[in-house]
Write a protein that holds these residues in place. Structure first.
Motif, short mmCIF file in Angstrom:
data_model
loop_
_atom_site.label_atom_id
_atom_site.label_comp_id
_atom_site.label_asym_id
_atom_site.label_seq_id
_atom_site.Cartn_x
_atom_site.Cartn_y
_atom_site.Cartn_z
N PRO A 219 3.46 -2.11 -9.10
CA PRO A 219 3.53 -0.92 -8.72
C PRO A 219 4.55 -0.73 -7.68
N TRP A 220 5.33 0.34 -7.63
CA TRP A 220 6.30 0.79 -6.70
C TRP A 220 5.51 0.87 -5.29
N TYR A 221 4.33 1.27 -5.10
CA TYR A 221 3.78 1.39 -3.93
C TYR A 221 3.01 0.19 -3.25
N TYR A 222 3.15 -0.98 -3.91
CA TYR A 222 2.54 -2.06 -3.07
C TYR A 222 3.02 -2.58 -1.80
N GLY A 223 4.15 -2.07 -1.58
CA GLY A 223 4.75 -2.34 -0.23
C GLY A 223 3.94 -1.67 0.82
N PRO A 224 4.11 -0.10 0.98
CA PRO A 224 3.28 0.57 1.86
C PRO A 224 1.93 0.77 1.58
N GLY A 225 1.38 0.05 0.50
CA GLY A 225 -0.07 -0.02 0.27
C GLY A 225 -0.54 -1.26 0.77
N GLY A 226 0.46 -2.00 1.51
CA GLY A 226 -0.22 -3.23 2.04
C GLY A 226 -0.81 -4.38 1.08
N ASN A 227 -0.26 -4.37 -0.29
CA ASN A 227 -0.83 -5.20 -1.25
C ASN A 227 -0.35 -6.75 -1.33
N ILE A 228 -0.92 -7.34 -0.31
CA ILE A 228 -0.24 -8.82 -0.22
C ILE A 228 -0.53 -9.68 -1.50
N TRP A 229 -1.60 -9.36 -2.30
CA TRP A 229 -1.44 -10.00 -3.65
C TRP A 229 -0.26 -9.85 -4.52
N TRP A 230 0.23 -8.57 -4.58
CA TRP A 230 1.42 -8.18 -5.11
C TRP A 230 2.78 -8.90 -4.58
N ALA A 231 2.87 -8.58 -3.01
CA ALA A 231 3.84 -9.49 -2.54
C ALA A 231 4.08 -10.73 -2.85
N TRP A 232 2.90 -11.73 -3.02
CA TRP A 232 2.97 -12.95 -3.11
C TRP A 232 3.43 -13.26 -4.68
N THR A 234 5.12 -11.15 -6.86
CA THR A 234 6.43 -10.54 -7.28
C THR A 234 7.57 -11.36 -7.06
N PRO A 235 7.81 -11.03 -5.79
CA PRO A 235 9.12 -12.25 -5.40
C PRO A 235 8.66 -13.39 -4.64
N GLY A 236 7.60 -13.49 -4.10
CA GLY A 236 7.16 -14.93 -3.21
C GLY A 236 7.38 -14.41 -2.08
N TRP A 237 7.68 -15.39 -0.91
CA TRP A 237 7.54 -15.02 0.43
C TRP A 237 8.78 -14.18 1.09
N PRO A 238 9.93 -13.80 0.61
CA PRO A 238 10.52 -12.58 1.01
C PRO A 238 9.94 -11.60 1.52
N ASP A 239 9.03 -11.09 0.74
CA ASP A 239 8.28 -9.67 1.03
C ASP A 239 6.98 -10.07 1.74
N PHE A 240 6.55 -11.17 1.77
CA PHE A 240 5.16 -11.19 2.22
C PHE A 240 4.92 -10.67 3.62
N TRP A 241 5.70 -10.94 4.62
CA TRP A 241 5.57 -10.51 5.78
C TRP A 241 5.80 -9.05 5.97
N LYS A 242 6.76 -8.64 5.40
CA LYS A 242 7.19 -6.94 5.13
C LYS A 242 5.58 -6.46 4.81
N VAL A 243 4.97 -6.90 3.85
CA VAL A 243 4.06 -6.22 2.98
C VAL A 243 2.53 -6.50 4.05
N PHE A 244 2.52 -7.69 4.56
CA PHE A 244 1.62 -8.06 5.57
C PHE A 244 1.41 -6.98 6.61
N LYS A 245 2.54 -6.67 7.36
CA LYS A 245 2.37 -5.63 8.14
C LYS A 245 1.90 -4.45 7.84
N MET A 246 1.80 -3.92 6.64
CA MET A 246 1.30 -2.87 6.01
C MET A 246 -0.27 -3.01 5.71
N TRP A 247 -0.75 -4.14 5.53
CA TRP A 247 -2.06 -4.48 5.40
C TRP A 247 -3.25 -3.90 6.49
N GLU A 248 -4.34 -3.42 5.70
CA GLU A 248 -4.94 -2.81 6.77
C GLU A 248 -5.84 -3.64 7.75
#
Length: 307
Positions: A219-232, A234-248
């Motif tokens: 889903p396109w919104y996994y980044g702003p949604g803070g979904n660290i499951w998708w961040a892991w 889909t592309p692996g580590w490159p997105d993890f920290w970026k999405v982690f900062k959106m995690w509640e």
């Protein structure tokens, strides 16, 4: 090069922006929830008439945070298997340039250019000249510095101006495009008339704006949604920290940390309000995507009639 965090950032810029959304001008440190949620028709009309300034004050506030947390490209993107969010953005911008019928040597108008992230990708790929327009002076200053740093200042230039009154001669562009910006115009019909005026006969105009296909690897919104499951996944580590900062849970810890700094007098109280402002915006975007009532990636291509 200009820093992505301007001097006197948080307090001054937050006060200017919140002044548009309060019924108590003497208190512009906090969000006036009633004024936002239950605004009157007259209040909405007043903001609409002042839309250019409201938008500029908003981007004065959020642009440094966008760049710090998201990157130089301020848009959403169709996600590609195996690619990070940033890589997907760059790949999409190149595809978008093809959709927009952009070619080498063209003079192209970017409406709502931000700090020029997509313009730099497209100009360096296509070798076309891009003139970006934004209603925010800081975008021009920061984007111009980034153009020079990338060695693209001969191809990409940014102009401070208004969609409703484009500061360009008639029939002066070979093509035009917009990425997630025309939806904010107070009078879309006037914007389209201005775009038609500055385009040469037969020139294409393409915009990517808020609407979506369902066939995506994530889903396109996994980044702003803070979904660290998708961040892991889909592309692996490159997105993890970026999405982690959106995690509640992370947001809660960060909020508590800044509350402590405010209590100790190390950080101005406005920082907490700034974080809340950005958080409401980000979560609203993700929630709209989950509900299926919002998409930021509707692409439309048209062409000015030829003579």
């Amino acid at each position: 090069m200009a820093s992505h965090i301007p001097a006197g950032y948080a307090e001054d810029r937050l006060h200017r922006y919140l002044a548009h959304w309060t019924r108590d001008p003497s208190n512009v440190r906090k969000l006036d929830v009633d004024a936002i949620s239950w605004s009157t028709a007259d209040e909405r009309l007043a903001r609409q008439k002042n839309a250019c300034q409201v938008g500029s004050d908003y981007y004065d506030l959020v642009t440094p945070l966008y760049e710090q947390g998201w990157g130089q490209q301020f848009h959403y993107t169709p996600l590609r298997p195996g690619l990070s969010i940033r890589e997907s953005m760059t790949a999409y911008e190149k595809t978008f340039a093809e959709i927009a019928r952009l070619e080498k040597g063209m003079r192209v108008l970017d409406l709502g250019c931000g700090i020029g992230g997509p313009a730099r990708t497209i100009a360096s790929t296509i070798e076309c000249e891009i003139v970006g327009i934004t209603n925010n002076a800081w975008h021009v200053e920061r984007g111009t510095a980034l153009n020079k740093e990338a060695g693209l200042d001969k191809l990409v230039s940014l102009v401070h101006g208004d969609f409703l009154k484009l500061p360009f001669p008639d029939e002066s562009f070979d093509a035009a495009y917009s990425v997630e910006s025309l939806c904010y115009a107070p009078d879309p019909a006037q914007v389209y008339l201005e775009i038609k005026r500055v385009l040469k006969p037969g020139a294409p105009f393409t915009f990517h704006d808020f609407a979506m296909t369902e066939n995506e690897p994530a889903p396109w919104y996994y980044g702003p949604g803070g979904n660290i499951w998708w961040a892991w996944r889909t592309p692996g580590w490159p997105d993890f920290w970026k999405v982690f900062k959106m995690w509640e849970p992370f947001r809660g810890c960060a909020h508590a940390f800044y509350r402590l700094l405010i209590l100790l007098g190390r950080t101005p109280p406005e920082v907490s309000t700034l974080m809340d402002t950005m958080w409401y915006c980000t979560k609203g975007v993700a929630k709209g995507g989950k509900m299926g009532i919002f998409t930021p990636m509707y692409v439309f291509v048209c062409r000015k009639p030829g003579q």
